[in-house]
Enzyme design. Structure first.
Site, PDB file in Angstrom:
ATOM      1  N   ARG A 148      -3.046 -21.783  -4.034  1.00  0.00           N
ATOM      2  CA  ARG A 148      -2.404 -21.010  -2.964  1.00  0.00           C
ATOM      3  C   ARG A 148      -1.200 -21.798  -2.487  1.00  0.00           C
ATOM      4  O   ARG A 148      -1.295 -23.007  -2.264  1.00  0.00           O
ATOM      5  CB  ARG A 148      -3.406 -20.831  -1.815  1.00  0.00           C
ATOM      6  CG  ARG A 148      -2.911 -19.927  -0.720  1.00  0.00           C
ATOM      7  CD  ARG A 148      -3.865 -19.904   0.463  1.00  0.00           C
ATOM      8  NE  ARG A 148      -3.463 -20.870   1.468  1.00  0.00           N
ATOM      9  CZ  ARG A 148      -3.881 -20.847   2.739  1.00  0.00           C
ATOM     10  NH1 ARG A 148      -4.747 -19.926   3.136  1.00  0.00           N
ATOM     11  NH2 ARG A 148      -3.480 -21.763   3.590  1.00  0.00           N
ATOM     12  N   TYR A 160       1.615 -21.137  10.026  1.00  0.00           N
ATOM     13  CA  TYR A 160       0.271 -21.123   9.468  1.00  0.00           C
ATOM     14  C   TYR A 160       0.219 -21.766   8.078  1.00  0.00           C
ATOM     15  O   TYR A 160       1.085 -21.519   7.240  1.00  0.00           O
ATOM     16  CB  TYR A 160      -0.238 -19.671   9.348  1.00  0.00           C
ATOM     17  CG  TYR A 160      -1.425 -19.594   8.452  1.00  0.00           C
ATOM     18  CD1 TYR A 160      -2.657 -20.009   8.911  1.00  0.00           C
ATOM     19  CD2 TYR A 160      -1.312 -19.209   7.127  1.00  0.00           C
ATOM     20  CE1 TYR A 160      -3.756 -20.027   8.079  1.00  0.00           C
ATOM     21  CE2 TYR A 160      -2.394 -19.215   6.283  1.00  0.00           C
ATOM     22  CZ  TYR A 160      -3.614 -19.623   6.774  1.00  0.00           C
ATOM     23  OH  TYR A 160      -4.682 -19.656   5.928  1.00  0.00           O
ATOM     24  N   ASP A 211      -1.211 -16.429   1.366  1.00  0.00           N
ATOM     25  CA  ASP A 211      -1.931 -15.867   2.520  1.00  0.00           C
ATOM     26  C   ASP A 211      -0.927 -15.483   3.599  1.00  0.00           C
ATOM     27  O   ASP A 211      -0.202 -16.328   4.125  1.00  0.00           O
ATOM     28  CB  ASP A 211      -2.897 -16.946   3.056  1.00  0.00           C
ATOM     29  CG  ASP A 211      -3.856 -16.398   4.101  1.00  0.00           C
ATOM     30  OD1 ASP A 211      -3.694 -15.230   4.510  1.00  0.00           O
ATOM     31  OD2 ASP A 211      -4.760 -17.150   4.502  1.00  0.00           O
ATOM     32  N   HIS A 213      -1.871 -14.042   6.430  1.00  0.00           N
ATOM     33  CA  HIS A 213      -2.598 -14.272   7.681  1.00  0.00           C
ATOM     34  C   HIS A 213      -2.362 -13.185   8.722  1.00  0.00           C
ATOM     35  O   HIS A 213      -2.079 -13.468   9.898  1.00  0.00           O
ATOM     36  CB  HIS A 213      -2.275 -15.671   8.238  1.00  0.00           C
ATOM     37  CG  HIS A 213      -3.497 -16.387   8.707  1.00  0.00           C
ATOM     38  ND1 HIS A 213      -3.835 -16.515  10.026  1.00  0.00           N
ATOM     39  CD2 HIS A 213      -4.492 -16.973   8.019  1.00  0.00           C
ATOM     40  CE1 HIS A 213      -4.972 -17.167  10.134  1.00  0.00           C
ATOM     41  NE2 HIS A 213      -5.405 -17.456   8.924  1.00  0.00           N
ATOM     42  N   GLU A 237      -2.823 -12.144   0.355  1.00  0.00           N
ATOM     43  CA  GLU A 237      -4.029 -12.106   1.201  1.00  0.00           C
ATOM     44  C   GLU A 237      -3.722 -11.676   2.625  1.00  0.00           C
ATOM     45  O   GLU A 237      -2.694 -12.078   3.189  1.00  0.00           O
ATOM     46  CB  GLU A 237      -4.628 -13.517   1.203  1.00  0.00           C
ATOM     47  CG  GLU A 237      -5.815 -13.677   2.130  1.00  0.00           C
ATOM     48  CD  GLU A 237      -6.255 -15.138   2.233  1.00  0.00           C
ATOM     49  OE1 GLU A 237      -5.943 -15.931   1.319  1.00  0.00           O
ATOM     50  OE2 GLU A 237      -6.913 -15.471   3.223  1.00  0.00           O
ATOM     51  N   GLU A 263     -11.605 -12.107   5.147  1.00  0.00           N
ATOM     52  CA  GLU A 263     -12.298 -13.340   5.547  1.00  0.00           C
ATOM     53  C   GLU A 263     -12.895 -13.231   6.945  1.00  0.00           C
ATOM     54  O   GLU A 263     -13.837 -13.950   7.256  1.00  0.00           O
ATOM     55  CB  GLU A 263     -11.356 -14.552   5.443  1.00  0.00           C
ATOM     56  CG  GLU A 263     -10.199 -14.509   6.421  1.00  0.00           C
ATOM     57  CD  GLU A 263      -9.252 -15.696   6.284  1.00  0.00           C
ATOM     58  OE1 GLU A 263      -9.005 -16.112   5.146  1.00  0.00           O
ATOM     59  OE2 GLU A 263      -8.769 -16.192   7.306  1.00  0.00           O
ATOM     60  N   ARG A 284     -12.841 -10.606   0.547  1.00  0.00           N
ATOM     61  CA  ARG A 284     -12.974 -12.026   0.897  1.00  0.00           C
ATOM     62  C   ARG A 284     -14.104 -12.337   1.874  1.00  0.00           C
ATOM     63  O   ARG A 284     -14.195 -13.428   2.419  1.00  0.00           O
ATOM     64  CB  ARG A 284     -11.640 -12.515   1.478  1.00  0.00           C
ATOM     65  CG  ARG A 284     -10.685 -12.788   0.348  1.00  0.00           C
ATOM     66  CD  ARG A 284      -9.385 -13.378   0.761  1.00  0.00           C
ATOM     67  NE  ARG A 284      -9.385 -14.467   1.696  1.00  0.00           N
ATOM     68  CZ  ARG A 284      -9.775 -15.712   1.415  1.00  0.00           C
ATOM     69  NH1 ARG A 284     -10.234 -16.008   0.239  1.00  0.00           N
ATOM     70  NH2 ARG A 284      -9.701 -16.652   2.347  1.00  0.00           N
ATOM     71  N   GLU A 340     -12.344 -19.564  -2.912  1.00  0.00           N
ATOM     72  CA  GLU A 340     -11.457 -20.520  -2.244  1.00  0.00           C
ATOM     73  C   GLU A 340     -12.174 -21.868  -2.101  1.00  0.00           C
ATOM     74  O   GLU A 340     -13.368 -21.915  -1.811  1.00  0.00           O
ATOM     75  CB  GLU A 340     -11.080 -19.985  -0.853  1.00  0.00           C
ATOM     76  CG  GLU A 340     -10.139 -20.890  -0.082  1.00  0.00           C
ATOM     77  CD  GLU A 340      -9.765 -20.312   1.283  1.00  0.00           C
ATOM     78  OE1 GLU A 340     -10.469 -19.399   1.769  1.00  0.00           O
ATOM     79  OE2 GLU A 340      -8.768 -20.774   1.865  1.00  0.00           O
ATOM     80  N   TRP A 403      -2.669 -13.842  14.627  1.00  0.00           N
ATOM     81  CA  TRP A 403      -2.788 -15.164  13.991  1.00  0.00           C
ATOM     82  C   TRP A 403      -3.526 -15.044  12.685  1.00  0.00           C
ATOM     83  O   TRP A 403      -4.452 -14.314  12.544  1.00  0.00           O
ATOM     84  CB  TRP A 403      -3.527 -16.174  14.881  1.00  0.00           C
ATOM     85  CG  TRP A 403      -3.334 -17.527  14.296  1.00  0.00           C
ATOM     86  CD1 TRP A 403      -2.185 -18.251  14.333  1.00  0.00           C
ATOM     87  CD2 TRP A 403      -4.263 -18.277  13.506  1.00  0.00           C
ATOM     88  NE1 TRP A 403      -2.346 -19.417  13.628  1.00  0.00           N
ATOM     89  CE2 TRP A 403      -3.606 -19.459  13.118  1.00  0.00           C
ATOM     90  CE3 TRP A 403      -5.583 -18.067  13.100  1.00  0.00           C
ATOM     91  CZ2 TRP A 403      -4.223 -20.440  12.332  1.00  0.00           C
ATOM     92  CZ3 TRP A 403      -6.186 -19.021  12.330  1.00  0.00           C
ATOM     93  CH2 TRP A 403      -5.510 -20.215  11.946  1.00  0.00           C
TER      94      TRP A 403
HETATM   95  C1  GCO Z   1      -7.971 -19.149   4.573  1.00  0.00           C
HETATM   96  C2  GCO Z   1      -7.965 -18.903   6.025  1.00  0.00           C
HETATM   97  C3  GCO Z   1      -8.193 -20.074   6.927  1.00  0.00           C
HETATM   98  C4  GCO Z   1      -8.553 -19.524   8.299  1.00  0.00           C
HETATM   99  C5  GCO Z   1      -9.566 -20.365   8.959  1.00  0.00           C
HETATM  100  C6  GCO Z   1      -9.972 -19.809  10.292  1.00  0.00           C
HETATM  101  O1  GCO Z   1      -7.509 -18.259   3.884  1.00  0.00           O
HETATM  102  O2  GCO Z   1      -8.464 -20.179   4.168  1.00  0.00           O
HETATM  103  O3  GCO Z   1      -6.990 -18.016   6.426  1.00  0.00           O
HETATM  104  O4  GCO Z   1      -7.155 -21.006   6.963  1.00  0.00           O
HETATM  105  O5  GCO Z   1      -7.442 -19.380   9.093  1.00  0.00           O
HETATM  106  O6  GCO Z   1     -10.649 -20.484   8.106  1.00  0.00           O
HETATM  107  O7  GCO Z   1     -11.083 -20.455  10.788  1.00  0.00           O
HETATM  108 MG    MG Z   2      -6.856 -16.559   4.834  1.00  0.00          MG
END
Ligand code: GCO
Ligand code: MG
Length: 403
Positions: A148, A160, A211, A213, A237, A263, A284, A340, A403
């Site tokens: 990634r 991020y 990602d 996010h 992602e 996630e 995810r 991951e 976020w």
């Molecule tokens: C990822 C995630 C993490 C999350 C984190 C939050 O894809 O690994 O986005 O970085 O932000 O796990 O607790």
């Molecule tokens: Mg993520």
């Protein structure tokens, strides 16, 4: 029948916080389950200690499905990250016990291995494109087949996914939530050149992931997906927040870049439409936040009907207990996609001794009976809980953002 006679919640902070449930049967067999919810750890610990554990003592440890239903239907209040993480911890600890009693690694109980190992992706990042590409090159040399890539956004002080210290990107920070700044325009300009440079440096044999996010609107995500198509990303992602699953239709209309999401999902209901309408390519959801192995298997089975594969979350806030559980799960399902893998710190690895290992771009859960992971109680006690938060994100004019 093996009865649960003891249940304990252990909160430890070997560099970051982890909440672990440990169950013991009358024959002294132990099982562990991860209950970590990053930034809200004490809520799950209390849910378990105050409301779940009193109902567990005396139950038959073999009755995993019944216990799952008892905790899910029985509570009346369903779903949500706190509830589902608590149920997951119980579920995983019971699978651990069952597999230990059978004398088998857990994946054998889940149907046996469908593959030789679990393809993983790691995280490369840097303030600049050059730094990120250099970081990724190092991972490729270590044998990673999927990476990634996240880079600082020119004009934004922090963003991020960019590690503060090399190789140690950590999503939570001690103290009150730090604030990141965001500009969609600046970000959208920065990602295609990152992919171009990474392809140029790393070639086409390594998978590249990214990602977002949850920071784009559907039409912005459609544009980014289209811009990245020439570089053949493995996935884009969390392009948008997914509370509104319909949003993904619009992204799909505009790009063939594969989409991964989920996630933060905690139940099959969070992704039902995304899966049934084939709006994503990878789901995810994880063992710890989506109700344990028992529930994640249902999600994976639904996804399989629609040719969607799994790509379980595996950041450092998911403990080695979740990593072990995920690997047994990944090895045993037909529609596994990728896992991951962010390496934990040496302190975390010492608190959670484990049998899983990395070789040639893949992880394997090992062949110890059960999950093949334990918690060193004496060592865990040396690292008391410290409050920590994920950052918050604001637009440059101060508006709170995703976020
Ligand atoms: C990822 C995630 C993490 C999350 C984190 C939050 O894809 O690994 O986005 O970085 O932000 O796990 O607790
Ligand atoms: Mg993520």
């Amino acid at each position: 029948m093996p009865r649960i006679v003891e249940a304990e919640v252990i909160t430890t902070c070997p560099g970051r916080n982890f909440v672990t449930l440990r169950l013991v049967t009358d024959d002294g067999v132990t099982g562990v389950g991860d209950a970590t919810l990053n930034g809200r750890e004490r809520a799950v610990a209390s849910y378990l200690e105050d409301h779940v554990i009193p109902c567990l003592i005396g139950r038959d440890a073999h009755r995993i499905e019944d216990t799952w239903q008892y905790l899910y239907r029985g509570a009346y209040w369903r779903r949500g990250p706190v509830t589902m993480s608590a149920i997951a911890a119980v579920d995983v600890a019971l699978w651990d016990i069952k597999a230990k009693l059978a004398g088998l690694p857990l994946y054998q109980l889940l149907g046996g291995a469908c593959r030789e190992g679990v393809l993983v992706y790691c995280h490369a990042s840097g303030e600049t494109i050059e730094e990120t590409v250099e970081h990724a090159r190092g991972f490729a040399r270590e044998g990673y087949r999927a990476i990634r890539i996240q880079s600082g956004v020119p004009g934004l002080p922090s963003t991020y996914g960019v590690a503060k210290e090399k190789f140690a990107y950590e999503p939570a920070e001690k103290g009150l939530p730090p604030v990141n700044a965001w500009s969609t325009e600046k970000y959208l300009r920065s990602v295609p050149p990152l992919f171009a440079a990474a392809r140029e440096a790393l070639g086409w044999d390594v998978h590249l992931l990214h990602d977002v996010h949850h920071r784009l609107t559907p039409i912005e995500a459609g544009r980014l997906g289209k811009d990245l198509e020439p570089f053949r990303p493995f996935w884009m992602e969390d392009a948008c927040p997914a509370e509104n699953q319909d949003n993904f239709r619009l992204i799909r209309q505009h790009t063939t870049t594969p989409l991964a999401v989920g996630e933060i999902f905690n139940s099959i209901w969070d992704c039902r439409q995304l899966i049934e309408e084939q709006l994503i390519d990878y789901i995810r959801a994880t063992v710890v936040h989506a109700g344990g192995i028992t529930h994640l298997r249902r999600i994976a089975a639904l996804a399989d009907l629609h040719r969607i594969r799994t790509g379980c979350h595996g950041a450092t806030d998911l403990s080695p207990v979740t990593m072990a559980a995920a690997l047994h799960f990944d090895l045993s399902i037909p529609n596994f996609g990728i896992q991951e893998y962010m390496r934990h710190t040496a302190e975390t690895d010492a608190v959670f001794p484990h049998a899983y290992s990395f070789d040639d771009g893949m992880l394997h859960p090992g062949n110890e009976p059960g999950l093949g992971v334990d918690i060193d109680l004496a060592l865990a006690a040396k690292y008391p809980y410290e409050r920590a938060y994920l950052p918050v994100n604001r637009l440059e004019d101060g508006t709170m953002f995703d976020w």
